[in-house]
Design a protein around this motif. Structure first.
Motif, PDB file in Angstrom:
ATOM      1  N   LYS A  28      16.869  34.119   1.460  1.00  0.00           N
ATOM      2  CA  LYS A  28      17.033  33.326   2.685  1.00  0.00           C
ATOM      3  C   LYS A  28      17.584  34.209   3.797  1.00  0.00           C
ATOM      4  O   LYS A  28      18.273  35.180   3.542  1.00  0.00           O
ATOM      5  N   GLY A  29      17.246  33.851   5.027  1.00  0.00           N
ATOM      6  CA  GLY A  29      17.808  34.556   6.172  1.00  0.00           C
ATOM      7  C   GLY A  29      17.165  35.889   6.480  1.00  0.00           C
ATOM      8  O   GLY A  29      17.770  36.724   7.127  1.00  0.00           O
ATOM      9  N   LEU A  30      15.931  36.099   6.030  1.00  0.00           N
ATOM     10  CA  LEU A  30      15.227  37.348   6.322  1.00  0.00           C
ATOM     11  C   LEU A  30      14.728  37.284   7.765  1.00  0.00           C
ATOM     12  O   LEU A  30      13.922  36.434   8.110  1.00  0.00           O
ATOM     13  N   GLN A  31      15.230  38.167   8.598  1.00  0.00           N
ATOM     14  CA  GLN A  31      14.868  38.187  10.012  1.00  0.00           C
ATOM     15  C   GLN A  31      13.941  39.365  10.296  1.00  0.00           C
ATOM     16  O   GLN A  31      13.745  40.228   9.448  1.00  0.00           O
ATOM     17  N   TYR A  32      13.411  39.408  11.518  1.00  0.00           N
ATOM     18  CA  TYR A  32      12.564  40.528  11.913  1.00  0.00           C
ATOM     19  C   TYR A  32      13.379  41.816  11.810  1.00  0.00           C
ATOM     20  O   TYR A  32      14.531  41.878  12.163  1.00  0.00           O
ATOM     21  N   GLY A  33      12.743  42.852  11.245  1.00  0.00           N
ATOM     22  CA  GLY A  33      13.416  44.130  11.044  1.00  0.00           C
ATOM     23  C   GLY A  33      14.083  44.265   9.684  1.00  0.00           C
ATOM     24  O   GLY A  33      14.424  45.365   9.270  1.00  0.00           O
ATOM     25  N   GLU A  55       3.672  39.753  -6.266  1.00  0.00           N
ATOM     26  CA  GLU A  55       3.254  38.717  -5.306  1.00  0.00           C
ATOM     27  C   GLU A  55       4.470  38.228  -4.527  1.00  0.00           C
ATOM     28  O   GLU A  55       5.578  38.168  -5.062  1.00  0.00           O
ATOM     29  N   ILE A  56       4.220  37.883  -3.282  1.00  0.00           N
ATOM     30  CA  ILE A  56       5.256  37.336  -2.398  1.00  0.00           C
ATOM     31  C   ILE A  56       4.888  35.891  -2.087  1.00  0.00           C
ATOM     32  O   ILE A  56       3.753  35.589  -1.715  1.00  0.00           O
ATOM     33  N   ARG A  80       7.909  51.130  -6.848  1.00  0.00           N
ATOM     34  CA  ARG A  80       8.707  50.648  -5.707  1.00  0.00           C
ATOM     35  C   ARG A  80       7.805  49.818  -4.810  1.00  0.00           C
ATOM     36  O   ARG A  80       6.679  50.209  -4.503  1.00  0.00           O
ATOM     37  N   TYR A  81       8.312  48.660  -4.388  1.00  0.00           N
ATOM     38  CA  TYR A  81       7.584  47.778  -3.479  1.00  0.00           C
ATOM     39  C   TYR A  81       8.557  47.365  -2.377  1.00  0.00           C
ATOM     40  O   TYR A  81       9.681  46.939  -2.669  1.00  0.00           O
ATOM     41  N   VAL A  82       8.131  47.498  -1.132  1.00  0.00           N
ATOM     42  CA  VAL A  82       8.978  47.126   0.001  1.00  0.00           C
ATOM     43  C   VAL A  82       8.245  46.096   0.848  1.00  0.00           C
ATOM     44  O   VAL A  82       7.113  46.324   1.281  1.00  0.00           O
ATOM     45  N   LEU A  83       8.895  44.960   1.062  1.00  0.00           N
ATOM     46  CA  LEU A  83       8.375  43.931   1.965  1.00  0.00           C
ATOM     47  C   LEU A  83       9.060  44.117   3.309  1.00  0.00           C
ATOM     48  O   LEU A  83      10.247  43.840   3.456  1.00  0.00           O
ATOM     49  N   SER A  84       8.332  44.661   4.278  1.00  0.00           N
ATOM     50  CA  SER A  84       8.867  44.821   5.630  1.00  0.00           C
ATOM     51  C   SER A  84       8.539  43.554   6.396  1.00  0.00           C
ATOM     52  O   SER A  84       7.389  43.128   6.443  1.00  0.00           O
ATOM     53  N   ASN A  85       9.544  42.998   6.994  1.00  0.00           N
ATOM     54  CA  ASN A  85       9.395  41.688   7.615  1.00  0.00           C
ATOM     55  C   ASN A  85       9.380  41.790   9.132  1.00  0.00           C
ATOM     56  O   ASN A  85      10.241  42.430   9.710  1.00  0.00           O
ATOM     57  N   GLN A  86       8.404  41.162   9.758  1.00  0.00           N
ATOM     58  CA  GLN A  86       8.324  41.144  11.226  1.00  0.00           C
ATOM     59  C   GLN A  86       8.580  39.759  11.800  1.00  0.00           C
ATOM     60  O   GLN A  86       8.570  39.576  13.012  1.00  0.00           O
ATOM     61  N   SER A  88      10.840  35.834  11.238  1.00  0.00           N
ATOM     62  CA  SER A  88      11.947  35.165  10.576  1.00  0.00           C
ATOM     63  C   SER A  88      11.369  34.288   9.471  1.00  0.00           C
ATOM     64  O   SER A  88      10.494  33.464   9.722  1.00  0.00           O
ATOM     65  N   MET A  89      11.830  34.505   8.237  1.00  0.00           N
ATOM     66  CA  MET A  89      11.281  33.750   7.113  1.00  0.00           C
ATOM     67  C   MET A  89      12.405  33.286   6.187  1.00  0.00           C
ATOM     68  O   MET A  89      13.377  33.986   5.983  1.00  0.00           O
ATOM     69  N   GLU A  90      12.222  32.100   5.632  1.00  0.00           N
ATOM     70  CA  GLU A  90      13.149  31.548   4.650  1.00  0.00           C
ATOM     71  C   GLU A  90      12.407  31.329   3.336  1.00  0.00           C
ATOM     72  O   GLU A  90      11.182  31.292   3.300  1.00  0.00           O
ATOM     73  N   ASP A  91      13.147  31.150   2.286  1.00  0.00           N
ATOM     74  CA  ASP A  91      12.597  30.829   0.970  1.00  0.00           C
ATOM     75  C   ASP A  91      11.524  31.812   0.516  1.00  0.00           C
ATOM     76  O   ASP A  91      10.431  31.429   0.105  1.00  0.00           O
TER      77      ASP A  91
END
Length: 143
Positions: A28-33, A55-56, A80-86, A88-91
């Motif tokens: 929770k609380g994943l924001q841009y960047g 899977e995401i 290694r897997y990196v989810l870069s977020n652009q 704002s996402m929850e859950d």
């Protein structure tokens, strides 16, 4: 030299195992960047090929473009897997599924997941707390 470095908070995310599937707690609380990072070591020693599917899910729905499939090596190999977020996402939920005929040939260790949160203000979400960036570049003219 690091011209500008934002403070980053690294928060561990619990991974639960059910058979050949690992599932993260809800992020929770994943924001841009911000980003989520998954690392593990795995190998498969069997007569057939084996894969790992990462899977995401966002609010229970799969994000197809974020799915990644690797063929497992016979020797222990780091993944290694990196989810870069652009956005704002929850859950957010990360699922790691190992597809192989025999669990006895599957070796998975060091399954770790973390959120990496940049300490910046999020004006549109009413969060004005942040830490100042560190660093900078200055040029002096010497006569």
């Amino acid at each position: 030299l690091t011209p500008f470095r934002s403070p980053i908070d690294v928060i561990p995310v619990k991974m639960d195992r059910d058979g050949k599937t690992y599932t993260s707690d809800k992020i929770k609380g994943l924001q841009y960047g911000d980003q989520a990072e998954l690392t593990f070591m795995a190998s498969y020693r069997g007569s057939d090929n084996a894969n790992v599917r990462i899977e995401i899910y966002h609010a229970g729905y799969i994000i197809e473009d974020a799915t990644c499939v690797y063929t497992l090596a016979k020797d222990i190999t780091p993944y290694r897997y990196v989810l870069s977020n652009q956005l704002s996402m929850e859950d957010i939920e990360i699922r790691v599924t190992f597809d192989c005929d025999s669990s006895s040939g599957l070796d998975v260790t060091n399954m770790e997941c973390s959120m990496q949160i940049e300490s910046v203000a999020h004006k549109y979400f009413g969060d004005l707390t942040a830490e100042a960036n560190v660093g900078g570049v200055s040029f002096d003219v010497v006569d």
